[in-house]
Scaffold this motif. Structure first.
Motif, PDB file in Angstrom:
ATOM      1  N   ARG A 137       0.582  -1.081   0.042  1.00 59.09           N
ATOM      2  CA  ARG A 137      -0.033  -0.008  -0.103  1.00 59.09           C
ATOM      3  C   ARG A 137       0.986   1.179   0.079  1.00 59.09           C
ATOM      4  O   ARG A 137       1.917   1.350   1.204  1.00 59.09           O
ATOM      5  CB  ARG A 137      -0.784   0.190   1.012  1.00 59.09           C
ATOM      6  CG  ARG A 137      -2.024   1.230   0.885  1.00 59.09           C
ATOM      7  CD  ARG A 137      -2.895   1.275   2.146  1.00 59.09           C
ATOM      8  NE  ARG A 137      -2.311   1.738   3.428  1.00 59.09           N
ATOM      9  CZ  ARG A 137      -3.081   2.228   4.448  1.00 59.09           C
ATOM     10  NH1 ARG A 137      -4.560   2.383   4.366  1.00 59.09           N
ATOM     11  NH2 ARG A 137      -2.693   2.837   5.392  1.00 59.09           N
ATOM     12  N   LEU A 138       0.916   1.969  -1.028  1.00 54.11           N
ATOM     13  CA  LEU A 138       1.358   3.131  -1.055  1.00 54.11           C
ATOM     14  C   LEU A 138       0.570   4.252  -0.598  1.00 54.11           C
ATOM     15  O   LEU A 138      -0.417   4.265  -0.653  1.00 54.11           O
ATOM     16  CB  LEU A 138       1.949   3.603  -2.596  1.00 54.11           C
ATOM     17  CG  LEU A 138       2.416   2.566  -3.199  1.00 54.11           C
ATOM     18  CD1 LEU A 138       2.758   3.015  -4.877  1.00 54.11           C
ATOM     19  CD2 LEU A 138       3.889   2.198  -2.781  1.00 54.11           C
ATOM     20  N   SER A 139       1.331   5.387   0.064  1.00 50.61           N
ATOM     21  CA  SER A 139       0.827   6.672   0.619  1.00 50.61           C
ATOM     22  C   SER A 139       1.210   7.795   0.191  1.00 50.61           C
ATOM     23  O   SER A 139       2.300   7.772  -0.320  1.00 50.61           O
ATOM     24  CB  SER A 139       0.970   6.489   2.310  1.00 50.61           C
ATOM     25  OG  SER A 139       0.312   5.397   2.673  1.00 50.61           O
ATOM     26  N   CYS A 140       0.292   8.791   0.001  1.00 52.45           N
ATOM     27  CA  CYS A 140       0.795   9.920  -0.502  1.00 52.45           C
ATOM     28  C   CYS A 140       0.181  11.241   0.285  1.00 52.45           C
ATOM     29  O   CYS A 140      -1.076  11.584   0.187  1.00 52.45           O
ATOM     30  CB  CYS A 140       0.651  10.441  -1.922  1.00 52.45           C
ATOM     31  SG  CYS A 140       0.920  11.724  -2.575  1.00 52.45           S
ATOM     32  N   GLY A 151      -3.360  11.664  -8.309  1.00 52.11           N
ATOM     33  CA  GLY A 151      -3.038  10.415  -9.264  1.00 52.11           C
ATOM     34  C   GLY A 151      -1.901   9.861  -8.852  1.00 52.11           C
ATOM     35  O   GLY A 151      -1.148  10.247  -8.083  1.00 52.11           O
ATOM     36  N   TRP A 152      -1.789   8.557  -9.259  1.00 51.12           N
ATOM     37  CA  TRP A 152      -0.591   7.709  -9.069  1.00 51.12           C
ATOM     38  C   TRP A 152      -0.235   7.411 -10.689  1.00 51.12           C
ATOM     39  O   TRP A 152      -0.969   6.934 -11.590  1.00 51.12           O
ATOM     40  CB  TRP A 152      -0.910   6.502  -8.462  1.00 51.12           C
ATOM     41  CG  TRP A 152      -1.004   6.514  -7.087  1.00 51.12           C
ATOM     42  CD1 TRP A 152      -2.261   6.708  -6.507  1.00 51.12           C
ATOM     43  CD2 TRP A 152      -0.232   6.702  -6.122  1.00 51.12           C
ATOM     44  NE1 TRP A 152      -1.895   6.981  -5.009  1.00 51.12           N
ATOM     45  CE2 TRP A 152      -0.482   6.849  -4.819  1.00 51.12           C
ATOM     46  CE3 TRP A 152       1.455   6.681  -6.330  1.00 51.12           C
ATOM     47  CZ2 TRP A 152       0.124   7.266  -3.569  1.00 51.12           C
ATOM     48  CZ3 TRP A 152       2.106   7.015  -5.071  1.00 51.12           C
ATOM     49  CH2 TRP A 152       1.515   6.809  -3.766  1.00 51.12           C
ATOM     50  N   PHE A 153       1.147   7.385 -10.810  1.00 49.68           N
ATOM     51  CA  PHE A 153       1.958   7.033 -12.040  1.00 49.68           C
ATOM     52  C   PHE A 153       2.997   6.354 -11.782  1.00 49.68           C
ATOM     53  O   PHE A 153       3.267   6.112 -10.542  1.00 49.68           O
ATOM     54  CB  PHE A 153       2.510   8.344 -12.740  1.00 49.68           C
ATOM     55  CG  PHE A 153       1.536   9.348 -13.127  1.00 49.68           C
ATOM     56  CD1 PHE A 153       0.774  10.105 -12.408  1.00 49.68           C
ATOM     57  CD2 PHE A 153       1.370   9.387 -14.542  1.00 49.68           C
ATOM     58  CE1 PHE A 153      -0.267  10.961 -12.909  1.00 49.68           C
ATOM     59  CE2 PHE A 153       0.266  10.488 -15.063  1.00 49.68           C
ATOM     60  CZ  PHE A 153      -0.416  11.222 -14.299  1.00 49.68           C
ATOM     61  N   ARG A 172      -6.882  -4.975  -9.750  1.00 47.88           N
ATOM     62  CA  ARG A 172      -5.638  -5.334  -8.799  1.00 47.88           C
ATOM     63  C   ARG A 172      -5.345  -4.087  -7.919  1.00 47.88           C
ATOM     64  O   ARG A 172      -4.926  -4.363  -6.984  1.00 47.88           O
ATOM     65  CB  ARG A 172      -4.387  -5.781  -9.736  1.00 47.88           C
ATOM     66  CG  ARG A 172      -4.569  -6.881 -10.463  1.00 47.88           C
ATOM     67  CD  ARG A 172      -3.292  -7.356 -11.057  1.00 47.88           C
ATOM     68  NE  ARG A 172      -2.598  -6.370 -11.688  1.00 47.88           N
ATOM     69  CZ  ARG A 172      -1.390  -5.904 -11.740  1.00 47.88           C
ATOM     70  NH1 ARG A 172      -0.642  -6.431 -10.601  1.00 47.88           N
ATOM     71  NH2 ARG A 172      -0.791  -5.146 -12.499  1.00 47.88           N
ATOM     72  N   PHE A 173      -5.413  -2.819  -8.568  1.00 49.76           N
ATOM     73  CA  PHE A 173      -5.099  -1.821  -7.658  1.00 49.76           C
ATOM     74  C   PHE A 173      -6.215  -0.851  -7.257  1.00 49.76           C
ATOM     75  O   PHE A 173      -7.232  -0.909  -7.966  1.00 49.76           O
ATOM     76  CB  PHE A 173      -4.146  -0.769  -8.564  1.00 49.76           C
ATOM     77  CG  PHE A 173      -2.741  -1.275  -8.804  1.00 49.76           C
ATOM     78  CD1 PHE A 173      -2.393  -2.685  -8.402  1.00 49.76           C
ATOM     79  CD2 PHE A 173      -1.788  -0.371  -9.223  1.00 49.76           C
ATOM     80  CE1 PHE A 173      -1.055  -3.138  -8.793  1.00 49.76           C
ATOM     81  CE2 PHE A 173      -0.543  -0.983  -9.519  1.00 49.76           C
ATOM     82  CZ  PHE A 173      -0.154  -2.424  -9.329  1.00 49.76           C
ATOM     83  N   THR A 174      -6.254  -0.443  -6.209  1.00 51.67           N
ATOM     84  CA  THR A 174      -7.326   0.392  -5.859  1.00 51.67           C
ATOM     85  C   THR A 174      -6.888   1.818  -4.877  1.00 51.67           C
ATOM     86  O   THR A 174      -6.040   1.663  -4.140  1.00 51.67           O
ATOM     87  CB  THR A 174      -8.279  -0.275  -4.666  1.00 51.67           C
ATOM     88  OG1 THR A 174      -8.865  -1.421  -5.061  1.00 51.67           O
ATOM     89  CG2 THR A 174      -9.358   0.586  -3.899  1.00 51.67           C
ATOM     90  N   GLN A 198      -3.466   0.896  -3.116  1.00 52.57           N
ATOM     91  CA  GLN A 198      -3.462  -0.470  -2.515  1.00 52.57           C
ATOM     92  C   GLN A 198      -3.217  -1.479  -3.612  1.00 52.57           C
ATOM     93  O   GLN A 198      -3.980  -1.301  -4.804  1.00 52.57           O
ATOM     94  CB  GLN A 198      -4.796  -0.980  -1.852  1.00 52.57           C
ATOM     95  CG  GLN A 198      -4.927  -2.359  -1.351  1.00 52.57           C
ATOM     96  CD  GLN A 198      -3.880  -2.764  -0.287  1.00 52.57           C
ATOM     97  OE1 GLN A 198      -3.721  -1.942   0.658  1.00 52.57           O
ATOM     98  NE2 GLN A 198      -3.032  -3.800  -0.479  1.00 52.57           N
ATOM     99  N   MET A 199      -2.218  -2.013  -3.588  1.00 54.12           N
ATOM    100  CA  MET A 199      -1.615  -2.799  -4.599  1.00 54.12           C
ATOM    101  C   MET A 199      -1.923  -4.455  -4.540  1.00 54.12           C
ATOM    102  O   MET A 199      -0.740  -4.717  -3.689  1.00 54.12           O
ATOM    103  CB  MET A 199      -0.264  -2.648  -5.409  1.00 54.12           C
ATOM    104  CG  MET A 199      -0.040  -0.865  -5.621  1.00 54.12           C
ATOM    105  SD  MET A 199       1.421  -0.426  -6.380  1.00 54.12           S
ATOM    106  CE  MET A 199       2.494  -0.899  -4.916  1.00 54.12           C
ATOM    107  N   ASN A 200      -2.458  -5.131  -5.151  1.00 54.06           N
ATOM    108  CA  ASN A 200      -2.595  -6.626  -5.073  1.00 54.06           C
ATOM    109  C   ASN A 200      -2.030  -7.552  -5.986  1.00 54.06           C
ATOM    110  O   ASN A 200      -1.974  -6.668  -7.246  1.00 54.06           O
ATOM    111  CB  ASN A 200      -4.181  -6.804  -4.302  1.00 54.06           C
ATOM    112  CG  ASN A 200      -4.587  -6.241  -3.296  1.00 54.06           C
ATOM    113  OD1 ASN A 200      -3.616  -5.805  -2.340  1.00 54.06           O
ATOM    114  ND2 ASN A 200      -5.703  -5.857  -3.361  1.00 54.06           N
TER     115      ASN A 200
END
Length: 121
Positions: free
Chosen positions: A18-21, A34-36, A66-68, A81-83
């Motif tokens: 899980r990435l956070s920003c 956004g996420w890149f 897969r990603f949320t 969230q990356m699964n």
């Protein structure tokens, strides 16, 4: 304006991260986060975006299912969230703050520093 991404790391294929920003913006009105990601030797690619106001989200086909993406307005933080991660997901991941325009679609105004995600096979 500051965007601080975190949460990257090394994970085995099939795993999750899980990435956070954390965002420090002068205003969140009409902001779309956004996420890149950028893999070695490739251009930076769009993954997902979310309206700060409405929570409406959009995904590129490569990560849909897969990603949320989500946001916590109380913490001024956006998550990815990356699964079911795959080796092809290995890249530097960047968060961004931007807006939706009529002519150009999603336009990024600010970039955060990237966070490395490495998926081993």
């Amino acid at each position: 304006v500051q965007l601080q991404a975190s949460g990257g790391g090394l994970v085995q294929a099939g795993g999750s991260l899980r990435l956070s920003c954390a965002a420090s913006l002068t205003t969140f009105n009409d902001v779309v986060m956004g996420w890149f990601r950028q893999a070695p030797g490739e251009d930076r690619k769009f993954l997902s975006r979310i309206s700060w106001t409405t929570g409406g989200a959009y995904y590129t086909l490569a990560v849909q299912g897969r990603f949320t993406i989500s946001r916590d307005n109380t913490k001024n933080t956006v998550y990815l969230q990356m699964n079911n991660l795959k080796p092809d997901d290995t890249a530097v991941y960047y968060c961004a703050a931007g807006r939706i325009t009529v002519n150009a679609g999603y336009v990024v105004d600010y970039w955060g520093k990237g966070t490395q995600v490495t998926v081993s096979s």
